[in-house]
Design a protein around this motif. Structure first.
Motif, PDB file in Angstrom:
ATOM      1  N   SER A  99       0.828  -1.205   0.000  1.00  0.00           N
ATOM      2  CA  SER A  99       0.000   0.000   0.000  1.00  0.00           C
ATOM      3  C   SER A  99       0.859   1.251   0.000  1.00  0.00           C
ATOM      4  O   SER A  99       1.914   1.295   0.628  1.00  0.00           O
ATOM      5  CB  SER A  99      -0.914   0.043   1.228  1.00  0.00           C
ATOM      6  OG  SER A  99      -1.688   1.232   1.199  1.00  0.00           O
TER       7      SER A  99
ATOM      8  N   LYS B 158      -4.572  -6.528   3.395  1.00  0.00           N
ATOM      9  CA  LYS B 158      -4.576  -5.428   2.430  1.00  0.00           C
ATOM     10  C   LYS B 158      -6.001  -5.148   1.949  1.00  0.00           C
ATOM     11  O   LYS B 158      -6.391  -3.989   1.771  1.00  0.00           O
ATOM     12  CB  LYS B 158      -3.693  -5.777   1.227  1.00  0.00           C
ATOM     13  CG  LYS B 158      -3.715  -4.738   0.087  1.00  0.00           C
ATOM     14  CD  LYS B 158      -3.318  -3.355   0.524  1.00  0.00           C
ATOM     15  CE  LYS B 158      -3.096  -2.329  -0.548  1.00  0.00           C
ATOM     16  NZ  LYS B 158      -4.113  -2.053  -1.538  1.00  0.00           N
TER      17      LYS B 158
ATOM     18  N   GLU C 220     -10.034   2.247   3.751  1.00  0.00           N
ATOM     19  CA  GLU C 220      -9.675   3.374   2.878  1.00  0.00           C
ATOM     20  C   GLU C 220     -10.927   3.951   2.217  1.00  0.00           C
ATOM     21  O   GLU C 220     -11.142   5.171   2.207  1.00  0.00           O
ATOM     22  CB  GLU C 220      -8.695   2.874   1.817  1.00  0.00           C
ATOM     23  CG  GLU C 220      -8.325   3.819   0.702  1.00  0.00           C
ATOM     24  CD  GLU C 220      -7.506   3.107  -0.371  1.00  0.00           C
ATOM     25  OE1 GLU C 220      -6.421   2.577  -0.026  1.00  0.00           O
ATOM     26  OE2 GLU C 220      -7.932   3.050  -1.533  1.00  0.00           O
ATOM     27  N   TYR C 221     -11.784   3.072   1.705  1.00  0.00           N
ATOM     28  CA  TYR C 221     -13.032   3.554   1.079  1.00  0.00           C
ATOM     29  C   TYR C 221     -13.851   4.344   2.092  1.00  0.00           C
ATOM     30  O   TYR C 221     -14.394   5.409   1.798  1.00  0.00           O
ATOM     31  CB  TYR C 221     -13.873   2.374   0.604  1.00  0.00           C
ATOM     32  CG  TYR C 221     -13.536   1.755  -0.728  1.00  0.00           C
ATOM     33  CD1 TYR C 221     -12.231   1.533  -1.118  1.00  0.00           C
ATOM     34  CD2 TYR C 221     -14.563   1.345  -1.586  1.00  0.00           C
ATOM     35  CE1 TYR C 221     -11.947   0.916  -2.328  1.00  0.00           C
ATOM     36  CE2 TYR C 221     -14.294   0.746  -2.801  1.00  0.00           C
ATOM     37  CZ  TYR C 221     -12.990   0.523  -3.157  1.00  0.00           C
ATOM     38  OH  TYR C 221     -12.713  -0.094  -4.366  1.00  0.00           O
TER      39      TYR C 221
ATOM     40  N   LYS D 284     -11.713  -0.435  -8.206  1.00  0.00           N
ATOM     41  CA  LYS D 284     -11.117  -1.619  -8.811  1.00  0.00           C
ATOM     42  C   LYS D 284     -11.628  -2.909  -8.154  1.00  0.00           C
ATOM     43  O   LYS D 284     -11.405  -3.988  -8.647  1.00  0.00           O
ATOM     44  CB  LYS D 284      -9.602  -1.545  -8.725  1.00  0.00           C
ATOM     45  CG  LYS D 284      -9.007  -0.516  -9.687  1.00  0.00           C
ATOM     46  CD  LYS D 284      -7.518  -0.704  -9.875  1.00  0.00           C
ATOM     47  CE  LYS D 284      -6.926   0.426 -10.699  1.00  0.00           C
ATOM     48  NZ  LYS D 284      -5.780   1.050  -9.991  1.00  0.00           N
TER      49      LYS D 284
ATOM     50  N   ARG E 294     -20.324   4.584  -4.067  1.00  0.00           N
ATOM     51  CA  ARG E 294     -19.650   4.607  -5.360  1.00  0.00           C
ATOM     52  C   ARG E 294     -20.582   4.084  -6.457  1.00  0.00           C
ATOM     53  O   ARG E 294     -20.635   4.616  -7.550  1.00  0.00           O
ATOM     54  CB  ARG E 294     -18.350   3.802  -5.316  1.00  0.00           C
ATOM     55  CG  ARG E 294     -17.313   4.408  -4.359  1.00  0.00           C
ATOM     56  CD  ARG E 294     -15.946   3.850  -4.578  1.00  0.00           C
ATOM     57  NE  ARG E 294     -14.971   4.366  -3.609  1.00  0.00           N
ATOM     58  CZ  ARG E 294     -13.661   4.232  -3.740  1.00  0.00           C
ATOM     59  NH1 ARG E 294     -13.158   3.606  -4.808  1.00  0.00           N
ATOM     60  NH2 ARG E 294     -12.838   4.705  -2.827  1.00  0.00           N
TER      61      ARG E 294
END
Ligand code: 6PG
Length: 465
Positions: A126, A180, A187-188, A258, A285
């Motif tokens: 990352s 990860k 993170e989102y 992704k 999203r």
């Protein structure tokens, strides 16, 4: 002889190879297509980097046990690369995968290569291009003895915080790619929560882009300090040269993904974790992708009309800051609950305090608060939920009224705040000793005779409703 080989010279692979060479490793590099190898050679001259155009020569240039670091697109490509390498490798050679691979694929590859006598190390990487070149956070897993073979290189190229590498052995099989994956889910959520705070300040408090940039920069000097806060305040200073408008205003509001955030939510359903905040950020999203429908719906569907304009800006800025911090902690509480559940479900023995330490630098969710998060899990190895650690319990009790006010004001105003709203709902749900599930049990028993337990005696019961 070279100490490690990097297979795959896209931006991330090339930057990792340069990082290794800059830290003194003798690195062999190879790419399926020679153009990227040529590009690497023209961009980077070092006595520590040796470019190869022939796969066999690339492999044979490595000292034994050979270490091959794959940096190729996650998915079936990795399996075909493995197919091409296995015949060239010997027993006890090591293959590492630094892509955003799905942990199920990594588990499969680990066992497949084990049968061939070759070791497989999953490495979550990352930090993007910058991180790969100057110091990523690395999340390795596989056999601990094998990790010790590659640790000197990985821990040297990783980001360093307080003299400690943001890299450490995480557990068996593909658990590194799992860590990860959930990192990306967090993170989102982090990104969505910051975006919702931005929307509240911009659309409800009427702050200018410049005022929000300044506000976020100030918040980034306190408990909200993080890479994502830093880059968001920087994004808000950028002006589009063509239109002279704020850059953020000329970007179309349809977000891509992704897939790692989606995987995180899918896995939460598998391991039974209420991952509402991260999942709402994934859904946000998807909803953003319905741009044409939203434009049409905007003309057809009504919301609140009269908004009180006399909000005390300074007071609301502090309310939003506290709401954002609380939403962030609730999201981390959910993400680390998922680590705990997965560790038990898959038999990995993940160390939550170690994961938090790795996240302190190099990675996209790096933030100052990760020290307190790591401390919380270090102080209580059985901590059921981050919210129940003394430090965060106090913060939640102090901040919950602010989150509540911001969510209510946002809802009243017709603002869509899915992750802040989910944070409040999760917090209230988690602290409720009496949920509504007794009614669910009654309904299930009524139509399906699924039985229920009673509060006053053991056993399972059915009512002939
Ligand atoms: C990182 C990032 C990275 C991620 C890209 C795209 O940790 O460096 O998480 O691995 O894949 O930023 O992510 P999305 O397209 O899913 O937003």
């Amino acid at each position: 002889m070279n100490s490690i080989g990097v297979f795959g010279l896209g931006v991330m692979g090339a930057n990792l190879a340069m990082n290794m060479a800059n830290k003194g490793e003798k690195v062999a590099v190879y790419n399926y297509t020679s153009d990227l190898t040529e590009k690497f050679k023209s961009n980077f001259t070092s006595d520590n980097a040796e470019a190869h155009y022939d796969l066999e020569r690339f492999v044979n240039s490595l000292e034994k046990p050979r270490k091959v670091f794959l940096m190729v697109t996650a998915g079936p490509v990795i399996d075909s690369v493995i197919d091409s390498l296995v015949p060239l490798l010997d027993k006890d050679d090591i293959m590492m995968d630094g892509g955003n691979s799905n942990f199920n694929d990594s588990n499969r590859r680990y066992h497949r290569l084990k049968e061939a006598g070759i070791h497989f190390v999953s490495v979550g990487v990352s930090g993007g291009e910058e991180g790969a070149l100057h110091g990523p956070a690395l999340m390795p897993s596989g056999d601990e003895k094998v990790y010790q073979e590659v640790a000197p290189i990985l821990e040297k190229i990783a980001a360093q915080v307080d003299g400690k590498a943001c890299c450490g052995y995480l557990g068996k099989e593909g658990s590194g790619h799992y860590v990860k994956m959930v990192h990306n889910g967090i993170e989102y959520a982090d990104m969505q929560l910051i975006t919702e705070a931005y929307q509240f300040l911009r659309e409800r408090l009427g702050l200018s882009v410049e005022e929000i940039a300044t506000t976020f920069r100030e918040w980034n000097e306190g408990e909200l300090e993080s890479y994502l806060m830093e880059i968001t305040s920087d994004i808000l200073t950028h002006v589009d040269e063509e239109t002279n408008k704020p850059m953020v205003d000329v970007i179309l509001d349809k977000s891509g993904q992704k897939g790692t955030g989606k995987w995180t939510s899918q896995n939460a359903l598998d391991v039974g974790v209420p991952l509402s905040i991260i999942t709402e950020s994934v859904f946000a999203r998807f909803l953003s992708g319905l741009k044409e429908e939203r434009v049409r719906a905007d003309q057809m569907l009504s919301g609140p009309t009269k908004l009180d304009q006399d909000l005390d800006k300074q007071a609301w800025l502090e309310l939003v800051r506290k709401a954002l911090f609380m939403g962030k902690i609730c999201a981390y509480a959910q993400g680390f609950h998922q680590y705990k559940q997965a560790s038990e479900a898959y038999g990995w023995d993940l160390k939550l305090e170690e994961i938090a330490l790795i996240f302190r630098g190099g990675c996209i969710i790096r933030a100052g608060i990760l020290n307190e998060i790591s401390d919380a899990f270090k102080a209580d190895k059985q901590l059921p939920n981050l919210l129940l650690s003394p430090f965060f319990q106090e913060k939640m009790n102090d901040y919950q009224a602010s989150l509540r006010k911001v969510v209510i004001k946002g809802m009243e105003s017709g603002l869509s705040l899915p992750s802040l709203g989910a944070s409040l709902t999760y917090y209230d749900g988690y602290r409720s000793s009496q949920s509504g599930a007794n009614m669910i049990q009654a309904q299930r028993d009524y139509f399906g005779a699924h039985t229920y337990e009673r509060v006053d005696k053991k056993g399972t019961f059915h009512t002939a409703w």
